[in-house]
Scaffold this active site. Structure first.
Site, short mmCIF file in Angstrom:
data_model
loop_
_atom_site.label_atom_id
_atom_site.label_comp_id
_atom_site.label_asym_id
_atom_site.label_seq_id
_atom_site.Cartn_x
_atom_site.Cartn_y
_atom_site.Cartn_z
N LYS A 133 0.88 -1.18 0.00
CA LYS A 133 0.00 0.00 0.00
C LYS A 133 0.91 1.21 0.00
CE LYS A 133 -3.14 2.75 2.76
NZ LYS A 133 -4.01 2.86 3.94
N GLY A 175 -9.03 8.77 8.92
CA GLY A 175 -9.48 8.87 10.31
C GLY A 175 -10.59 9.88 10.55
N ALA A 180 -9.76 4.96 3.35
CA ALA A 180 -9.68 6.12 4.24
C ALA A 180 -10.96 6.94 4.30
CB ALA A 180 -8.53 7.06 3.85
N GLY A 181 -11.27 7.38 5.50
CA GLY A 181 -12.33 8.36 5.72
C GLY A 181 -13.69 7.80 6.06
N ASN A 201 -10.19 1.25 9.07
CA ASN A 201 -9.39 1.02 10.27
C ASN A 201 -9.98 1.73 11.48
OD1 ASN A 201 -7.48 0.63 12.27
ND2 ASN A 201 -5.75 1.09 10.99
N THR A 202 -9.86 3.07 11.51
CA THR A 202 -10.26 3.83 12.69
C THR A 202 -11.71 3.59 13.08
OG1 THR A 202 -8.66 5.52 12.03
CG2 THR A 202 -10.24 6.15 13.71
#
Lengths: 256, 65
Positions: free
Chosen positions: A95, A156, A183-184, A205-206
């Site tokens: 990545k 995040g 992301a996001g 993830n987050t």
């Protein structure tokens, strides 16, 4: 879904950072059904050997790892990190992140394309963290990338799909290229929306790791991704500006 | 001589990267290395000489998104 040489059932990729404990991370990966998890490299202390324990945990999960180049702000840093990751993790998958701006963690797309060209030529299978910019996407494909990972929103931030028009255009412009929203995302509904729009997968993830109950949230994302993919395959109707009666109007009482 | 390893200075007598890693407690560790910003593969560590002031990075698997 095929990502380079891998055929995968799950359309949810999971990050491994920011969980409250290794046990919760492990349970979350299992609950998510993810077959790919992202990992990273950090300085190892000779005393603690924290990395060894983490690596043992990940190997026990029997999933593919996608090492990232998080924190790299230059092509040079990204290239060195890529080589170190390939050796440690034993995979050509990467990545590729080249960060250009610290407040938004927006990719430096110029450095990204340059690094991708070098790494693809060296045999890496690159998953570039990019924006929805079509010209950049074209350059990344020319460089040898076979998967693209546009952001939904800043890493995040939990904002979901910030630029719907741009992302729809990207999907339409590259119909045969696996596209992963990276992301996001903050909510399972946003993940479902990404799949409904035709994106092949999402990387989260987050939103999972920082949820009050990460394991339950991992399961919720898995269900959302499955629902979104099923909806896409079922052929959604087009949105309209005015009402269309769902009940047949022929034979309506009291008319005529 | 003094080398900088992961940002901290160390006095070492080892002449090559592999010996320095062993002396500083990284024997058998599953890590990857870079010398002055350039990747050094496991097999190349023993034949990679160190010089005073060298910067060494020793990285290991870690959580990532």
């Amino acid at each position: 879904m095929q990502l380079y040489d891998a055929v995968l059932d799950s359309r949810l990729l999971l990050g491994t950072a920011r969980y409250p404990s290794p046990a919760v991370l492990e349970a979350s990966v299992r609950a998510s059904g993810a077959q790919v998890v992202t990992v990273s490299l950090r300085r190892e202390s000779s005393g603690e050997r924290a990395g060894q324990g983490f690596w043992n945990l990940i190997r026990g999960l029997e999933v593919r790892v996608l090492p990232n180049t998080a924190g790299c702000h230059s092509v040079k840093e990204a290239l060195t990190t890529a080589h170190m990751a390939r050796e440690v993790f034993g995979t050509p998958w990467l990545k590729l992140e080249v960060i250009g701006e610290d407040d938004t963690l927006q990719p430096d797309v110029f450095g990204l394309v340059e690094a991708a060209r070098i790494l693809c030529a060296e045999g890496f299978q690159v998953f570039p963290y990019t924006t929805e910019d079509l010209v950049v996407a074209e350059r990344l494909l020319e460089a040898g990338c076979r998967v693209l990972m546009p952001w939904g929103a800043p890493i995040g931030s939990g904002r979901g799909l910030n630029n719907l028009l741009g992302l729809r255009a990207m999907r339409a412009h590259f119909p045969g290229v696996p596209l992963i929203i990276d992301a996001g995302l903050g909510l399972p509904s946003q993940a479902a929306q990404a799949l409904e729009l035709g994106f092949d997968a999402v990387l989260v993830n987050t939103a999972v790791a920082q949820a009050r109950d990460p394991v339950a949230m991992a399961r919720a994302f898995a269900q959302a991704v499955e629902a979104g993919a099923a909806a896409r395959a079922a052929g959604p109707i087009e949105a309209r500006d005015f009402a269309v009666p769902s009940t047949p109007v022929i034979g309506t009482a009291f008319r005529g | 001589m003094r080398i900088q390893l992961n940002g901290d200075w160390h006095e070492v007598t080892a002449a090559d990267l592999a010996s320095a890693l062993a002396a500083l407690g990284y024997g058998q560790a599953h890590v990857s290395t870079a010398l002055n910003g350039e990747f050094v593969a496991v097999q190349a560590r023993a034949r990679t000489p160190l010089r005073d002031g060298d910067r060494v990075e020793v990285l290991a698997p870690m959580q990532g998104g």
